[in-house]
Design an enzyme around this catalytic site. Structure first.
Site, mmCIF file in Angstrom:
data_model
loop_
_atom_site.group_PDB
_atom_site.id
_atom_site.type_symbol
_atom_site.label_atom_id
_atom_site.label_comp_id
_atom_site.label_asym_id
_atom_site.label_seq_id
_atom_site.Cartn_x
_atom_site.Cartn_y
_atom_site.Cartn_z
ATOM 1 N N GLU A 186 13.181 39.037 3.118
ATOM 2 C CA GLU A 186 13.239 39.728 4.118
ATOM 3 C C GLU A 186 12.239 40.256 5.407
ATOM 4 O OE1 GLU A 186 16.598 43.723 2.127
ATOM 5 O OE2 GLU A 186 13.830 44.169 2.708
ATOM 6 N N GLU A 275 21.107 39.128 -1.935
ATOM 7 C CA GLU A 275 20.200 40.405 -2.216
ATOM 8 C C GLU A 275 21.195 41.747 -1.664
ATOM 9 O OE1 GLU A 275 16.512 41.658 -2.151
ATOM 10 O OE2 GLU A 275 17.052 43.618 -1.586
#
Length: 436
Positions: A186, A275
């Site tokens: 991320e 994810e």
């Protein structure tokens, strides 16, 4: 290590040619505590139009379904929990993908070995994601209102590639041959870890990722932000060093699941959802019919987004696929309707995805002529669904059901007549059908 997001439970020298290593690895083909549940009331069946399952109309090849283990954050899976997660017997999830953590401190790397090694022994694919480079490679800068934001020093890109490669080598020497490693978890949601811009990620892929000795994943945007991965797809040199486009689906609307540019530019690359937790991290994973939302989410990820892998955040969590006591949750059962029966190497095939409101179907071709159909009925009425199997000589179909009162319960065998069979989809349920 910071706790992940809004979790409610509480974080150099010339390297060998990656291309030479990959050539020997074999690539996966890529094709263009619970609140008691209350059972839904019995209602008459609704007849749905017949759908045709066509094994010759192929879509993506499936790598698998799984989740993350993170010993530094919340403790390792126990030996028994490893069996529940990656075994595929009764009462097991059948996960075939494990994501592990690349610590910035090499002294922590050994913590990842035990679960990863057992997952591989049980047939799973293992990949890894880092949150931060080693401290000496990082500098701080101002990012909006954040005055202590972290980024990788430009002068350390080569050293960071070496760091990632060292993790690959360490795991390999301990019996874990990583399928892939990510550049950054991320990079666009990095208040608690390391920020990257799209230009920085593209530059690293172009100039440094080619030296990493396994497949490379990027960018793992927290919300499948296409503006982060578009520059990679539009840069031939960066794209050449990318093997898997990874994305997270936090808050991503279903309408944003498709990625036309990847279909245009991503030939030979894999597309993974690396994810997510869904629909939230605050409720028990055994709430029903809320857990049924997970089934629809996996369906959308396979059908609308055409991902090849679906990876949950942490495997053992009160809102996750495995409860803290090591038992499969209702959310876990929703995933298991895919993970236990749609195995690595299966190919998604054509079927009407939404034959009537609240009913979602996906189909997969396994070895030989085996066909798997996963049906999600989010409606409040039972549906009688007829299927026609093209070019399939199966005489019968086995099926498993999860609803308010049943979890992965085996159902009576269904006879196939003239290539057709009828499956009953109870109200607010998941059903997996397997021919043979």
């Amino acid at each position: 290590m910071s706790v992940h997001r809004s979790d409610s439970g509480n974080t150099g020298p010339v390297l060998p040619s990656r291309r030479a290593v990959l050539a020997t690895m074999g690539a996966l083909p890529v094709l263009p505590a619970a609140t008691p549940a209350v059972r839904a009331p019995r209602t008459p069946s609704l007849a749905a139009a017949t759908v045709t399952v066509d094994p010759s109309a192929t879509r993506q090849t499936i790598r698998g379904f799984g989740g993350m283990n993170h010993p530094l954050w919340i403790g390792d899976l126990t030996a028994a929990q490893r069996e529940t997660a990656f075994g595929n017997g009764e009462g097991q999830l059948g996960f075939s993908v494990l994501r592990i953590f690349v610590s910035e401190d090499k002294a922590n790397w050994s913590r990842e070995v035990a679960t990863a090694k057992r997952a591989i022994e049980l047939g799973a694919t293992v990949f890894a994601s880092p949150w931060n480079p080693p401290a000496q490679m990082v500098e701080t800068f101002v990012h909006g209102t954040q005055t202590n934001a972290k980024r990788l020093r430009y002068s350390m890109y080569g050293a960071y590639a070496q760091h990632l490669n060292d993790f690959v080598t360490f795991m390999r020497s301990n019996g874990v041959n990583l399928y892939a490693i990510s550049v950054q978890n991320e990079p666009d949601y990095a208040q608690d870890w390391t920020w990257w811009t799209p230009a920085e990620m593209t530059r690293f892929l172009r100039e440094n990722a080619g030296s990493i000795s396994t497949r490379v994943i990027a960018p793992e945007s927290f919300q499948y932000v296409k503006s982060f991965s578009d520059p990679i797809l539009n840069d031939p040199a960066a794209l050449a060093n990318l093997d898997i486009l990874g994305a997270h689906l936090y808050g991503t609307s279903f309408q944003n699941f498709p990625y036309p540019l990847f279909k245009q530019k991503g030939a030979g690359k894999e597309l993974w959802m690396t994810e997510v937790y869904y629909p939230n991290s605050s409720d028990s994973a055994d709430l029903w019919p809320q857990a049924l939302d997970v089934g629809e989410h996996v369906h959308r990820a396979m059908v609308d987004a055409e991902f090849q892998a679906y990876v949950w955040w942490y495997i053992r969590r009160g809102y996750g696929p495995m409860r803290e006591d090591g038992r499969i949750s209702k959310r876990g059962a929703a995933m298991a309707h895919f993970s236990k029966y749609v195995r690595p190497g299966h190919v998604r095939i054509a079927v009407t995805a939404n034959p009537q409101p609240n009913v979602y179907l996906s189909a997969y071709r396994g070895s030989g002529s085996q066909v798997v159909v996963v049906a999600v009925n989010k409606g409040t009425s039972q549906v009688s669904q007829q299927f026609t199997l093209q070019n399939n000589a199966s005489s019968g179909v086995s099926s498993w059901l999860t609803d308010a009162s049943r979890t992965l319960a085996a159902q009576s065998r269904i006879t196939v007549s003239n290539g057709s069979f009828t499956g009953q989809l109870p109200a607010q349920s998941l059903t997996t059908f397997v021919t043979g």
